[in-house]
Scaffold this motif. Structure first.
Motif, PDB file in Angstrom:
ATOM      1  N   ASP A   1      -5.884   3.253  -6.727  1.00  0.00           N
ATOM      2  CA  ASP A   1      -7.007   2.734  -5.939  1.00  0.00           C
ATOM      3  C   ASP A   1      -8.272   2.627  -6.778  1.00  0.00           C
ATOM      4  O   ASP A   1      -9.045   1.677  -6.626  1.00  0.00           O
ATOM      5  CB  ASP A   1      -7.268   3.636  -4.721  1.00  0.00           C
ATOM      6  CG  ASP A   1      -8.345   3.063  -3.810  1.00  0.00           C
ATOM      7  OD1 ASP A   1      -8.168   1.917  -3.350  1.00  0.00           O
ATOM      8  OD2 ASP A   1      -9.363   3.743  -3.587  1.00  0.00           O
TER       9      ASP A   1
ATOM     10  N   ARG B   1      -8.318  -1.223   4.618  1.00  0.00           N
ATOM     11  CA  ARG B   1      -8.698   0.121   4.177  1.00  0.00           C
ATOM     12  C   ARG B   1      -8.063   0.403   2.823  1.00  0.00           C
ATOM     13  O   ARG B   1      -7.196  -0.342   2.365  1.00  0.00           O
ATOM     14  CB  ARG B   1      -8.233   1.173   5.185  1.00  0.00           C
ATOM     15  CG  ARG B   1      -6.754   1.067   5.564  1.00  0.00           C
ATOM     16  CD  ARG B   1      -6.181   2.367   6.054  1.00  0.00           C
ATOM     17  NE  ARG B   1      -6.044   3.357   4.966  1.00  0.00           N
ATOM     18  CZ  ARG B   1      -5.277   4.463   5.088  1.00  0.00           C
ATOM     19  NH1 ARG B   1      -4.623   4.702   6.207  1.00  0.00           N
ATOM     20  NH2 ARG B   1      -5.198   5.310   4.083  1.00  0.00           N
ATOM     21  N   SER B   2      -8.524   1.479   2.188  1.00  0.00           N
ATOM     22  CA  SER B   2      -8.003   1.857   0.881  1.00  0.00           C
ATOM     23  C   SER B   2      -6.834   2.822   1.016  1.00  0.00           C
ATOM     24  O   SER B   2      -6.749   3.598   1.977  1.00  0.00           O
ATOM     25  CB  SER B   2      -9.102   2.510   0.041  1.00  0.00           C
ATOM     26  OG  SER B   2     -10.095   1.568  -0.292  1.00  0.00           O
ATOM     27  N   TYR B   3      -5.944   2.761   0.033  1.00  0.00           N
ATOM     28  CA  TYR B   3      -4.816   3.683  -0.070  1.00  0.00           C
ATOM     29  C   TYR B   3      -4.822   4.262  -1.481  1.00  0.00           C
ATOM     30  O   TYR B   3      -5.404   3.685  -2.404  1.00  0.00           O
ATOM     31  CB  TYR B   3      -3.503   2.947   0.191  1.00  0.00           C
ATOM     32  CG  TYR B   3      -3.340   2.454   1.603  1.00  0.00           C
ATOM     33  CD1 TYR B   3      -2.673   3.224   2.564  1.00  0.00           C
ATOM     34  CD2 TYR B   3      -3.857   1.223   1.994  1.00  0.00           C
ATOM     35  CE1 TYR B   3      -2.530   2.765   3.873  1.00  0.00           C
ATOM     36  CE2 TYR B   3      -3.717   0.754   3.292  1.00  0.00           C
ATOM     37  CZ  TYR B   3      -3.056   1.539   4.228  1.00  0.00           C
ATOM     38  OH  TYR B   3      -2.916   1.086   5.526  1.00  0.00           O
TER      39      TYR B   3
ATOM     40  N   TYR C   1      -1.081   1.328  -5.030  1.00  0.00           N
ATOM     41  CA  TYR C   1      -0.540   0.046  -4.584  1.00  0.00           C
ATOM     42  C   TYR C   1       0.552  -0.373  -5.563  1.00  0.00           C
ATOM     43  O   TYR C   1       0.596   0.094  -6.707  1.00  0.00           O
ATOM     44  CB  TYR C   1      -1.629  -1.039  -4.556  1.00  0.00           C
ATOM     45  CG  TYR C   1      -2.866  -0.623  -3.806  1.00  0.00           C
ATOM     46  CD1 TYR C   1      -2.996  -0.863  -2.450  1.00  0.00           C
ATOM     47  CD2 TYR C   1      -3.913   0.022  -4.481  1.00  0.00           C
ATOM     48  CE1 TYR C   1      -4.140  -0.474  -1.760  1.00  0.00           C
ATOM     49  CE2 TYR C   1      -5.054   0.423  -3.805  1.00  0.00           C
ATOM     50  CZ  TYR C   1      -5.164   0.178  -2.442  1.00  0.00           C
ATOM     51  OH  TYR C   1      -6.286   0.575  -1.760  1.00  0.00           O
TER      52      TYR C   1
ATOM     53  N   ALA D   1       3.143   1.991   3.116  1.00  0.00           N
ATOM     54  CA  ALA D   1       2.262   2.170   4.266  1.00  0.00           C
ATOM     55  C   ALA D   1       1.842   0.841   4.873  1.00  0.00           C
ATOM     56  O   ALA D   1       1.581   0.745   6.082  1.00  0.00           O
ATOM     57  CB  ALA D   1       1.024   2.963   3.848  1.00  0.00           C
ATOM     58  N   ASP D   2       1.747  -0.187   4.069  1.00  0.00           N
ATOM     59  CA  ASP D   2       1.378  -1.520   4.542  1.00  0.00           C
ATOM     60  C   ASP D   2       1.792  -2.518   3.462  1.00  0.00           C
ATOM     61  O   ASP D   2       2.061  -2.129   2.313  1.00  0.00           O
ATOM     62  CB  ASP D   2      -0.130  -1.607   4.807  1.00  0.00           C
ATOM     63  CG  ASP D   2      -0.500  -2.716   5.777  1.00  0.00           C
ATOM     64  OD1 ASP D   2       0.384  -3.532   6.098  1.00  0.00           O
ATOM     65  OD2 ASP D   2      -1.675  -2.767   6.197  1.00  0.00           O
TER      66      ASP D   2
ATOM     67  N   GLU E   1       1.150   5.728  -0.490  1.00  0.00           N
ATOM     68  CA  GLU E   1       0.433   7.009  -0.355  1.00  0.00           C
ATOM     69  C   GLU E   1       0.448   7.822  -1.636  1.00  0.00           C
ATOM     70  O   GLU E   1      -0.377   8.717  -1.812  1.00  0.00           O
ATOM     71  CB  GLU E   1       1.044   7.833   0.791  1.00  0.00           C
ATOM     72  CG  GLU E   1       0.886   7.209   2.175  1.00  0.00           C
ATOM     73  CD  GLU E   1      -0.568   7.090   2.621  1.00  0.00           C
ATOM     74  OE1 GLU E   1      -1.446   7.765   2.018  1.00  0.00           O
ATOM     75  OE2 GLU E   1      -0.837   6.336   3.571  1.00  0.00           O
ATOM     76  N   SER E   2       1.364   7.509  -2.577  1.00  0.00           N
ATOM     77  CA  SER E   2       1.490   8.325  -3.782  1.00  0.00           C
ATOM     78  C   SER E   2       2.377   7.632  -4.799  1.00  0.00           C
ATOM     79  O   SER E   2       3.124   6.697  -4.461  1.00  0.00           O
ATOM     80  CB  SER E   2       2.098   9.691  -3.430  1.00  0.00           C
ATOM     81  OG  SER E   2       3.455   9.511  -3.022  1.00  0.00           O
TER      82      SER E   2
ATOM     83  N   ALA F   1       0.849  -1.189   0.000  1.00  0.00           N
ATOM     84  CA  ALA F   1       0.000   0.000   0.000  1.00  0.00           C
ATOM     85  C   ALA F   1       0.885   1.239   0.000  1.00  0.00           C
ATOM     86  O   ALA F   1       1.875   1.308   0.748  1.00  0.00           O
ATOM     87  CB  ALA F   1      -0.904  -0.001   1.230  1.00  0.00           C
TER      88      ALA F   1
END
Length: 475
Positions: A263, A282-284, A287, A319-320, A235-236, A233
């Motif tokens: 996403d 949850r969504s990010y 990916y 992030a994950d 963030e950008s 996951a």
């Protein structure tokens, strides 16, 4: 009967003499699968669909076409997306389908090569190599229906280009029927051959406009002992670039795939394929699907991938992350990527772009192009995904919620101009792996220099002076 009708009747009779009546298709209904493009948005016309089963038959047909000045449209699995493997609507050309030429001719395990006819399905080549504990690494969503001849003619890419290169890098030799119907036998399994111009590379990626590829010698590789897939996951797109650089540094040549997925792309897949599950709670925004191939052991590969993911999250690159612990889990993660195009089709019509950008510039390209499209076409939805590891994005644009697909498609020229102008600004390509075909034949004139185009035309005229090889494609 007119003189033209008499000539066509004579031509078809000669085709039947070469192939037999069952393999010369003139009935309009029976021709449809060969005349309809993969997206079912265009249907061409043909004088006949011809189905040869040997190199000699293809050569005889091409000589016959040259004598009667009839154009040839070579066709493999007809899975192309730029109208490169279907005829125009004049009805004057013949389609030469190579699907009956589907034999594996030889496999040389010690030389790590396989020799196949052009009509072999990609999956067939993969399976044959696997049975000998070898890997043919070209991997496409359409591998069950696309053919090696088509892959070579379009220089197909796919998900493993980061490690193994495009189809051009996977080919050592070719057999080609020239526009005059001569047979060039270049089926050499050599990795070094500096004896003049590289004719092989000239025909690869030419989309059948210079000759018809009938067979090829392809590279094989030892089967990796383990393939490990992870879904991360982000963030950008900037975070994706950081993760890619970190993964390359940590994994080196064992990194075989790095796929970027927005996403919105993932949500489309989950909407239309509810049997698949979201990897996270949850969504990010973005990916990355990351895959490595290891020649040591599965336990070594898992430990290395987990170490990379843990460090990437500690350093803020991800992030994950989840790591597949079984073949079935790996396949499920890949389905989230491979089903994007099909999910788009189920959602409605969209405007597709197969582009490449220098990898380092992808985040900036996405940022400015997203903004320009949103300003010009409020509410438009960007389906951004693709092979970030080699710079190839499928940057597609869907209609705003509640608007008409048909009306939105009318904006294609304006949307293409924004996307392609930005691609050009970033020194990219408007066709990364699908080719030009008819669809982008005129568009490319805006971005290639006149010198490039004139050299391409000179090659075309030299090899196909009658312009009978897939005319109206590429140039």
């Amino acid at each position: 009967m007119t003189e033209v009708d008499i000539m066509r009747t004579e031509f078809l009779a000669n085709c039947i003499n070469i192939l037999g009546n069952d393999f010369v298709i003139t009935d309009a209904a029976d021709q449809q699968p060969y005349l309809t493009d993969w997206r079912r948005r265009f249907v061409g016309k043909a004088l006949a669909v011809l189905l040869p089963q040997s190199t000699d038959e293809v050569a005889s047909l091409v000589r016959l076409c040259a004598a009667h000045h009839i154009a040839c449209v070579p066709q493999g699995g007809n899975t192309g997306l730029v109208l490169g493997s279907v005829p125009d609507q004049s009805g004057h050309a013949v389609v030469i389908s190579l699907k009956r030429m589907n034999r594996v001719l030889a496999i040389d395990v010690a030389n790590n090569t396989i020799t196949v006819e052009a009509g072999c399905l990609l999956a067939q080549v993969q399976d044959t190599a696997s049975a000998e504990q070898r890997l043919f690494p070209l991997s496409l969503a359409s591998e069950g229906s696309c053919t090696i001849g088509g892959n070579l003619s379009t220089n197909a890419g796919g998900t493993a280009v980061l490690r193994y290169g495009n189809t051009r890098e996977l080919c050592l030799g070719l057999e080609v029927i020239t526009a005059q119907g001569e047979i060039w036998n270049g089926l050499r399994g050599l990795r070094k051959d500096n004896t003049g111009y590289d004719l092989r590379d000239l025909f690869i990626g030419a989309e059948g406009t210079l000759g018809i590829i009938t067979a090829a010698v392809l590279k094989l590789f030892p089967q990796p002992r383990a393939q490990i897939t992870a879904f991360t996951a982000l963030e950008s797109p900037d975070a994706a670039l950081d993760l890619l650089k970190y993964s390359q540094d940590a994994l080196g040549p064992t990194l075989t795939a790095f796929e970027l997925i927005s996403d919105f792309s993932l949500q489309l897949v989950l909407r239309h394929f509810p049997q698949l599950q979201h990897p996270f709670g949850r969504s990010y925004p973005y990916y990355a699907l990351v895959e490595m191939s290891d020649h040591e052991s599965e336990s070594h590969a898992i430990a290395l991938m987990e170490q990379v993911l843990e460090q990437a999250m500690n350093d803020g690159h991800a992030a994950d992350a989840v790591c597949a612990t079984s073949i079935s889990q790996s396949k499920s993660l890949w389905k989230l990527r491979e089903h994007i195009s099909e999910a788009q089709a189920k959602e409605g019509k969209n405007i597709k772009h197969d582009i490449s950008i220098p990898v380092s510039q992808i985040p900036h390209f996405i940022q400015i192009t997203d903004a320009e499209l949103s300003a010009a076409f409020p509410g438009c939805q960007i389906v951004c995904f693709g092979h970030m590891g080699d710079g190839n994005l499928h940057y597609n644009v869907s209609a705003p919620v509640g608007s008409s697909d048909a009306e939105f498609i009318l904006q294609q020229t304006a949307i293409n101009r924004i996307v392609h102008d930005n691609v050009h600004q970033f020194k990219g390509s408007i066709s990364a792996e699908h080719g030009l075909g008819m669809l982008k034949r005129d568009e490319i004139k805006l971005y290639k220099s006149e010198l490039e185009l004139s050299m391409m035309r000179a090659i075309k005229v030299a090899l196909d002076p009658q312009n009978l090889m897939n005319p109206g494609k590429v140039l």
